[in-house]
Design an enzyme around this catalytic site. Structure first.
Site, PDB file in Angstrom:
ATOM      1  N   HIS A 197       0.908  -1.208  -0.054  1.00 26.96           N
ATOM      2  CA  HIS A 197      -0.126  -0.027  -0.075  1.00 26.96           C
ATOM      3  C   HIS A 197       1.037   1.148   0.090  1.00 26.96           C
ATOM      4  CE1 HIS A 197      -3.761   2.499   1.345  1.00 26.96           C
ATOM      5  NE2 HIS A 197      -2.532   3.184   1.762  1.00 26.96           N
ATOM      6  N   GLU A 198       1.901   1.262   0.793  1.00 27.82           N
ATOM      7  CA  GLU A 198       2.914   2.338   0.970  1.00 27.82           C
ATOM      8  C   GLU A 198       3.547   2.692  -0.472  1.00 27.82           C
ATOM      9  OE1 GLU A 198       2.502   4.699   3.351  1.00 27.82           O
ATOM     10  OE2 GLU A 198       0.971   3.360   4.338  1.00 27.82           O
TER      11      GLU A 198
END
Length: 292
Positions: free
Chosen positions: A130-131
């Site tokens: 996600h990051e």
């Protein structure tokens, strides 16, 4: 530990960017001087400050330090076709992860210890991915000032109210939309929508002791019930008021959104288009793929 996955060689950000993210990003680009402010003024100062902060008060993950987490990072980077950033682990009681990056500079990701303790290895990789989605989509121009203001509010409590006021509704709207895109990056890396939804469920109401008892199917049913509230105008207005000042969409909405995208032909076509074989679970530290 991890199942065979499709490497997404040549993956481009716009191929998985959420339509709401694209629309909100175009709106932010109309704000005069924001990009220049971040890269030329905020960027250099913030980058050096947080680099020193991480080195002084965080654990830099690598081959000799938490290698199992380092492997998760390398695998996710290879699947998403992105250069690995630095990854730090920091002691903190609130489960969270965040990213800082300026174009052309050294990006980094931070994971809180409480987050790692809450999740399985596959779920930790979903958070990392996600990051990485923020990095892949170059969200840093807008994400960085928001993170600076949020973190500064925690480090400088007396400034908290003033900083909160400066978080413009337009930037918060963009950030909520960007989160949908990055959840897609998590799905592309894990290639299992239940892993991504499980992260959201545990962040909603989990703990190291409660998480094993949570029922993912019941949580997804809860997400559908949240959808049903939009069947009338009052329900829709209440939902908009509830989320207007949030930096992230509510977790049930994110779970519903990623569940839908995982079932879409767009997602399946994306995997097929970029597939050059199947990843066998071994990391090629020289940067190439070992394909079957």
């Amino acid at each position: 530990m991890l199942f065979s996955k499709t490497p997404l060689i040549g993956l481009k950000a716009d191929q998985f960017r959420h339509p709401l993210d694209l629309e909100a990003t175009n709106a932010l680009k109309q704000l005069p001087g924001l990009d220049l402010l971040v890269r030329n003024l905020l960027g250099p100062v913030a980058e050096q400050f947080f680099y020193l902060e991480n080195i002084a008060a965080g654990i830099l993950v690598g081959e000799q330090q938490l290698p199992h987490i380092h492997k998760l990072l390398l695998e996710a980077c290879q699947i998403l076709d992105i250069e690995p950033p630095q990854l730090y682990v920091r002691q903190h009681p609130a489960p969270n992860a965040y990213t800082f990056a300026m174009r052309g500079k050294q990006p980094f990701i931070v994971l809180h210890t409480s987050l790692i303790e809450l999740l399985t290895l596959e779920e930790i990789q979903a958070v990392i991915a996600h990051e990485l989605g923020h990095l892949k989509c170059e969200h840093g121009v807008y994400l960085t000032p928001i993170n600076i203001m949020v973190l500064a509010a925690g480090l400088l409590p007396n400034w908290g109210a003033a900083i909160a006021e400066s978080l413009r509704s337009q930037m918060l709207e963009w950030l909520r939309c960007a989160e949908f895109t990055c959840d897609r990056a998590a799905l592309l890396a894990t290639q299992d929508s239940r892993v991504v939804s499980s992260v959201l469920m545990k962040l909603t109401g989990g703990s190291p002791t409660l998480s094993p008892q949570l029922n993912l199917d019941a949580f997804l049913a809860q997400a559908r019930a949240y959808d049903d509230i939009s069947n009338n105008q009052l329900g829709e207005l209440l939902k908009q008021a509830q989320t207007a000042q949030l930096s992230h969409p509510v977790p049930v909405l994110r779970a519903r959104e990623i569940d839908r995208w995982a079932s879409s032909q767009v997602y399946q076509n994306l995997l097929q288009k970029h597939s050059t074989g199947y990843y066998n679970g071994k990391v090629d530290t020289k940067g190439g793929w070992r394909n079957w």
